[in-house]
Enzyme design. Structure first.
Site, PDB file in Angstrom:
ATOM      1  N   ASN A  16     -11.318   0.070   9.396  1.00 43.49           N
ATOM      2  CA  ASN A  16     -10.938   1.016  10.460  1.00 43.49           C
ATOM      3  C   ASN A  16     -11.384   2.421  10.082  1.00 43.49           C
ATOM      4  OD1 ASN A  16      -9.649  -1.274  11.288  1.00 43.49           O
ATOM      5  ND2 ASN A  16      -7.644  -0.616  10.561  1.00 43.49           N
ATOM      6  N   ASP A  17     -11.076   2.791   8.846  1.00 45.06           N
ATOM      7  CA  ASP A  17     -11.498   4.120   8.402  1.00 45.06           C
ATOM      8  C   ASP A  17     -12.952   4.118   7.940  1.00 45.06           C
ATOM      9  OD1 ASP A  17      -9.346   5.936   8.798  1.00 45.06           O
ATOM     10  OD2 ASP A  17      -8.207   4.733   7.372  1.00 45.06           O
TER      11      ASP A  17
ATOM     12  N   GLU B 138     -12.317   2.606   1.923  1.00 45.36           N
ATOM     13  CA  GLU B 138     -12.337   3.015   3.327  1.00 45.36           C
ATOM     14  C   GLU B 138     -13.043   4.357   3.526  1.00 45.36           C
ATOM     15  OE1 GLU B 138      -8.344   3.094   4.868  1.00 45.36           O
ATOM     16  OE2 GLU B 138      -7.515   4.011   3.077  1.00 45.36           O
TER      17      GLU B 138
ATOM     18  N   ARG C  56       0.854  -1.188   0.000  1.00 44.36           N
ATOM     19  CA  ARG C  56       0.000   0.000   0.000  1.00 44.36           C
ATOM     20  C   ARG C  56       0.888   1.235   0.000  1.00 44.36           C
ATOM     21  NH1 ARG C  56      -4.060   1.378   4.837  1.00 44.36           N
ATOM     22  NH2 ARG C  56      -2.133   2.068   5.829  1.00 44.36           N
TER      23      ARG C  56
ATOM     24  N   ARG D   3     -11.376   7.649  15.121  1.00 44.75           N
ATOM     25  CA  ARG D   3     -10.944   6.316  15.553  1.00 44.75           C
ATOM     26  C   ARG D   3      -9.899   6.366  16.658  1.00 44.75           C
ATOM     27  NH1 ARG D   3      -7.643   4.188  10.211  1.00 44.75           N
ATOM     28  NH2 ARG D   3      -6.561   2.767  11.587  1.00 44.75           N
TER      29      ARG D   3
HETATM   30  C1  PEP Z   1      -8.275   0.618   7.474  1.00 46.22           C
HETATM   31  O1  PEP Z   1      -8.565   1.815   7.484  1.00 46.22           O
HETATM   32  O2  PEP Z   1      -9.073  -0.286   7.773  1.00 46.22           O
HETATM   33  C2  PEP Z   1      -6.897   0.194   7.139  1.00 46.22           C
HETATM   34  C3  PEP Z   1      -6.592  -1.062   6.977  1.00 46.22           C
HETATM   35  O3  PEP Z   1      -5.961   1.180   7.013  1.00 46.22           O
HETATM   36  P1  PEP Z   1      -5.250   1.908   8.257  1.00 46.22           P
HETATM   37  O4  PEP Z   1      -5.690   1.196   9.514  1.00 46.22           O
HETATM   38  O5  PEP Z   1      -3.787   1.810   8.049  1.00 46.22           O
HETATM   39  O6  PEP Z   1      -5.781   3.275   8.164  1.00 46.22           O
HETATM   40 MG    MG Z   2      -7.207   3.204   6.597  1.00 45.82          MG
END
Ligand code: PEP
Ligand code: MG
Length: 579
Positions: A463-464, A440, A338, A474
């Site tokens: 997560n986002d 996301e 990524r 978060r």
């Molecule tokens: C997410 O947002 O779920 C993700 C995998 O990216 P990061 O936690 O690095 O923002």
């Molecule tokens: Mg993310």
């Protein structure tokens, strides 16, 4: 008397040990006036403090462990250089004479001047140097005040087998600590999917966040128990509690050892559906953990950690070197690299001291691909390195935080230019390297059908996605109670994205923490997810759940959950599904 303090458990397990307390609170500096005859003494006091600060930094630098992930020595050298610079050594003396004030105050004034100058610079890397100035100034001020330095000095302290209790830890701090043999983290701030919590999970150590005002109740070095599963820290535990928790530690250990038997079996549901199960990593150094669990490949390599705790951004060769190490360790298995996702809580340097500079909503700001497209000098070396890495193994490139098609098109245009340059220089790359995006931002989940023609694959970042769908920061523990992966809105977005990708025959995976959470595996299978990327510590447990699940029996529960409004009913349905 023992004392229990409650927070939010973000990484399961139990740790027992002595506590090491860290505070990042800024020093309160006051001004006082000096008579003319005392100014010479004040200057001498200031110069002694400078010498002590240099001595401290040299001492720390000599004890820095050789660590390939972060260039800590260079970091300290830069601070040492500042201690020789007239802007910090001479200017404060002039201010002492001019204002007839104490040295701490003169330093404060000079620091503010310097910070203002750095803020006027456009280059984000140079701008970030103001944090170094603040660190150095704080060190001198602490020496002047005779206050012990409670700030974490990563190389000075012996942290093996200790439990860290801090007001807050940035991902950058957490990386610095990761090779010190720490057994648990506990912080007063922070959310479930803050990057610090994610790092704790990937290190496989218990962690609790949101322990508001815990530090006054716990003494340095005191024995504490951290129960990351229940989110409780127990100070001064009695013998009975200690032996109960020691027994629990043993049980956890034997459960984990038992899971090893699933390493050699494929991930496949009881009704015979094969599931692809990959691993999330942050560093090439994570590869032994991937091998230990027999990971099928890397579904998310978060490269932004390469940028932290250092003075200069990595160049193309350094990127390539890191990717090569991962590719070599994978022995033919795939990796999804990524591109950098800096911004929000992932800053290049510690940003807690940003007094005065207000970024109102950093998570909605210049982050990830937005930052990359603006600061292409950070982005292009990475793109070139990923392209070159694609000649060495099975590499896919993934772009974070995409929110509209134009971003995809802009990145593709830069990639096309880089390909031409690489061809001209006879540097090899895979012309068919798959190009994908993270889902996301809710807009991308809703519009997956419109985006799929432009990409080769997708990965859902819950997560986002949860942060933006439910409008909860978060990393803010104050709104953690609203963080809910099983909220119908989140589930509907996931379903929508899965269906659109499947319809277009584009591979779609999930690499957010929801995929690593044992409570949601069956729900995700029921929603149609067939590809997971999880942290190494959860890998075998998730595989075990997949292998014990029959997708046919899950559809009914999934349908009901999607139609349910009440969280209590959803919790009951989830429990029944997981029984
Ligand atoms: C997410 O947002 O779920 C993700 C995998 O990216 P990061 O936690 O690095 O923002
Ligand atoms: Mg993310």
């Amino acid at each position: 008397m023992s004392l229990a303090l409650y927070g939010i458990g973000v990484s399961k397990g139990v740790a027992i040990g002595n506590v090491y307390i860290i505070s990042h609170e800024p020093l309160e500096i006051s001004e006082y006036c000096l008579s003319e005859e005392h100014l010479g003494e004040e200057v001498a006091r200031f110069e002694t403090a400078l010498a002590v600060a240099s001595e401290q930094l040299r001492h720390i630098r000599d004890r820095v462990p050789t660590d390939r992930t972060v260039d800590i020595a260079a970091f300290i050298d830069a601070h040492l250089l500042m201690l020789e610079d007239g802007l910090l050594t001479k200017a404060p003396i002039d201010l002492i004479y001019e204002h007839q004030c104490n040295a701490e105050w003169a330093l404060k004034m000079q620091c503010e001047n310097l910070v203002q100058r750095f803020e006027a610079i456009e280059d984000p890397y140079l701008q970030a140097r103001k944090e170094d100035v603040k660190h150095v100034v704080t060190r001198i001020q602490r020496i002047l005040r005779g206050s012990p330095d409670p700030t974490f000095d990563f190389a000075e302290a012996n942290l093996a087998n200790t439990i860290i209790l801090a007001d807050d830890l940035s991902p950058a701090d957490t990386i610095l600590m990761q090779h010190h043999g720490i057994t648990a983290f506990a912080t007063e701030y922070g959310g479930v999917t803050s990057h610090t919590a994610i790092l704790a999970r990937s290190l496989g150590i218990p962690a609790i966040v949101g322990l508001r005002r815990a530090r006054p109740y716990i003494q340095p070095n005191e024995i504490v128990i951290v129960d990351g599963t229940r989110g409780v820290i127990l100070a001064n535990p009695d013998q009975r509690t200690l032996s109960d928790y020691r027994r629990q530690q043993k049980e956890d250990k034997s459960y984990r050892t038992g899971l090893i038997k699933t390493k050699s079996v494929p991930a496949k549901t009881l009704n015979g559906t094969p599931i692809s199960l990959h691993v999330n990593i942050e560093f090439p150094e994570d590869m032994p953990a991937v091998e230990r669990v027999g990971g099928q490949g890397i579904g998310l390599y978060r490269t932004e950690f390469l940028f932290m705790n250092r003075q200069e951004p990595p160049d193309e060769e350094e990127h390539l070197d890191a990717y090569k190490r991962v590719i070599q360790a994978l022995k033919g298995k795939p990796v999804t690299i990524r591109t950098l996702d800096l911004g929000a809580d992932k800053q290049v340097v510690d940003s807690r001291f940003h007094e005065g500079s207000i970024v109102t909503n950093p998570a909605l700001g210049l982050r990830a691909v937005r930052l990359c497209l603006k600061e292409q000098q950070l982005f292009k070396p990475q793109l070139r390195a990923i392209l070159r890495a694609s000649a060495l193994g099975k590499v896919q490139m993934m772009i974070p935080m995409v929110c509209e098609l134009s971003e995809i098109l802009q990145v593709k245009k830069i990639i096309a230019e880089i390909r031409t340059e690489l061809r001209q220089k006879s540097l090899e790359f895979d012309p068919n390297m798959p190009f994908g995006i993270m889902v996301e931002v809710p807009a991308m989940a809703i519009c997956t059908d419109l985006i799929v023609p432009y990409i080769d694959f997708l990965s859902i970042g819950t997560n986002d996605l949860i942060q933006y769908t439910l409008a909860i920061d978060r990393s803010d523990e104050a709104v953690n109670y609203l963080y809910n992966p099983s909220h119908p809105a989140v589930l509907r977005l996931i379903k929508m994205s899965l269906e659109a990708a499947n319809k277009a025959n584009k591979p779609i995976s999930m690499c957010g923490e929801m995929a690593s959470d044992s409570r949601y595996v069956r729900l995700l299978l029921g929603l149609g997810l067939r590809s997971f990327s999880v942290n190494p510590e959860s890998y075998l447990e998730i595989k075990q759940i997949i292998n014990d699940s029959n997708i046919n029996g899950l559809k009914h529960f999934t349908k009901k959950i999607l139609e349910t409004n009440s969280q209590d009913d959803i919790a009951e349905l989830l429990e029944a599904m997981n029984a």
